[in-house]
Structures are given as C-alpha cells and as structure tokens.
Design an enzyme around this catalytic site. Structure first.
Site, PDB file in Angstrom:
ATOM      1  N   SER A 102       2.748   8.094   7.117  1.00  0.00           N
ATOM      2  CA  SER A 102       2.676   9.417   7.707  1.00  0.00           C
ATOM      3  C   SER A 102       2.311   9.323   9.192  1.00  0.00           C
ATOM      4  CB  SER A 102       1.679  10.264   6.910  1.00  0.00           C
ATOM      5  OG  SER A 102       1.704  11.607   7.296  1.00  0.00           O
TER       6      SER A 102
ATOM      7  N   HIS B 181       7.244  10.681   6.338  1.00  0.00           N
ATOM      8  CA  HIS B 181       7.590  11.912   5.631  1.00  0.00           C
ATOM      9  C   HIS B 181       7.312  13.102   6.544  1.00  0.00           C
ATOM     10  CE1 HIS B 181       3.274  12.283   3.682  1.00  0.00           C
ATOM     11  NE2 HIS B 181       3.242  12.345   4.983  1.00  0.00           N
TER      12      HIS B 181
END
EC number: 3.4.21.92
Length: 199
Positions: free
Chosen positions: A97, A122
């Site tokens: 992330s 993501h």
C-alpha cells in the site's frame, strides 16, 4: 517493544545509543510497521536532520510496512522530494500500500528490494460515517487521492496510468522480480553493497 541499546567505544569513553539512533549515524532511517502521523513525523524529522547534516550524501530508507494513512505517507513522500539529499529506498519484508508507494518514490536507480520481500499495491481504503452529504464529500476526496497516487506511481514506474488504475482495483501482490519488471524498484539485492556493509 524493547528497543536494543548499542554501546560504542569512542576516544572519550563509552557511548550508548538506542539501535535506531545508531543507525541514524550511518544515515539509515527505518520505517517499520503501519504508517500513521506519529511514525510519519519521526521519519520526517530524521530526513530533515540528515539533510541538515549533509545535503549531498545519500539517505537509506529501509521499509517494512503494511501501509497506513495516506496523508501520513504523503507527508513522508513530499519530504523525500523536498530535501536535496538523495533518498535510496530498500524493501525488507514487505512494502504494501503506502509502503509500496514510498518504495517507488525513492531516487531513480537506488530503489531496492531484498530477495524474499513482497510488494503490494492497491487503491486507498476509506470509511466514513455521518450525513449523506458528508459521506459524498469524503468519497470524492478518496477518489481524488486515488487519482493522484496512480499518477505519481505511473511517473515513478513508467507504467501507464490506465494500467495502475486497473492493477490497483484489488490487492496486487508482487515478488521482488515482479516489482523490478513493474518499475517499482531498480534492483534486487542479497548483500549489503549500498551502505558500505560487507560479510
């Protein structure tokens, strides 16, 4: 968590440091765990300190993080870009992330992963409660952040924004080799050749 203390012999006798302060002497900043405002402020303070010490010498940012708060991560990212000292990024364990975003934002040619690290990208996560109008406002802000993160990561990786948009719709895991091919890192390393260590 107990932080180890390192004792060094100097010309003036013994000096003791916590392990992170000792690493800082070698221009190593360690970003471990979830990225929140407290962690972000610590990392930023260390980057600014090392910049003041020597603005031309590399800083080595080691990342082992599952990600965290987007604004906290962006504060670190902006500081990395703001300072003159080149920031080399090294993934140990995982960079997921916002951790992966920071990994990709290191100095070109100086972004690394250790052999068995994993990288995951993501879209930003968000949750908000309240009136419908406020929920709509926050949803718009999350979409704006998503667009900005994809544009910046496209710039750092050389991938088209459209590919980033598609790949970040869901959790997208990569090995070091995959991340190298994607453009998130430049090299996979198994021995310390970047901070002068040897074995």
């Amino acid at each position: 968590m107990l932080v180890p203390i390192v004792v060094e012999q100097t010309g003036r006798g013994e000096r003791s440091y916590d392990i992170y302060s000792r690493l800082l002497k070698d221009r190593i900043v360690f970003l471990g765990g979830a990225i929140d405002d407290a962690i972000s402020n610590l990392v930023i303070a260390q980057l600014l300190f090392l910049e003041a010490e020597d603005p031309d010498k590399d800083i080595h940012l080691y990342i082992n993080s599952p990600g965290g708060v987007v604004t906290a991560g962006m504060a670190i990212y902006d500081t990395m870009r703001y300072i003159k000292a080149p920031v080399s990024t090294i993934c140990v364990g995982q960079a997921a992330s916002m951790g992966a975003f920071l990994l990709s934002g290191g100095e070109k040619g100086k972004r690394f992963s250790l052999t068995n690290s994993r990288i995951m990208i993501h879209q930003p996560l968000g949750g908000f409660q309240g009136q419908a109008t406020d929920i709509h406002i926050h949803a718009q802000e999350i979409l704006r952040m998503k667009k900005k993160l994809n544009e910046l990561m496209a710039e750092h990786t050389g991938q088209p924004v459209e590919k980033l948009e598609a790949d970040t719709e869901r959790d997208y895991f990569m090995s070091g080799e995959d991340a190298k091919n994607y453009g998130i890192i430049d090299s996979i390393i198994s021995r310390n050749t970047i901070t002068g260590g040897s074995r």
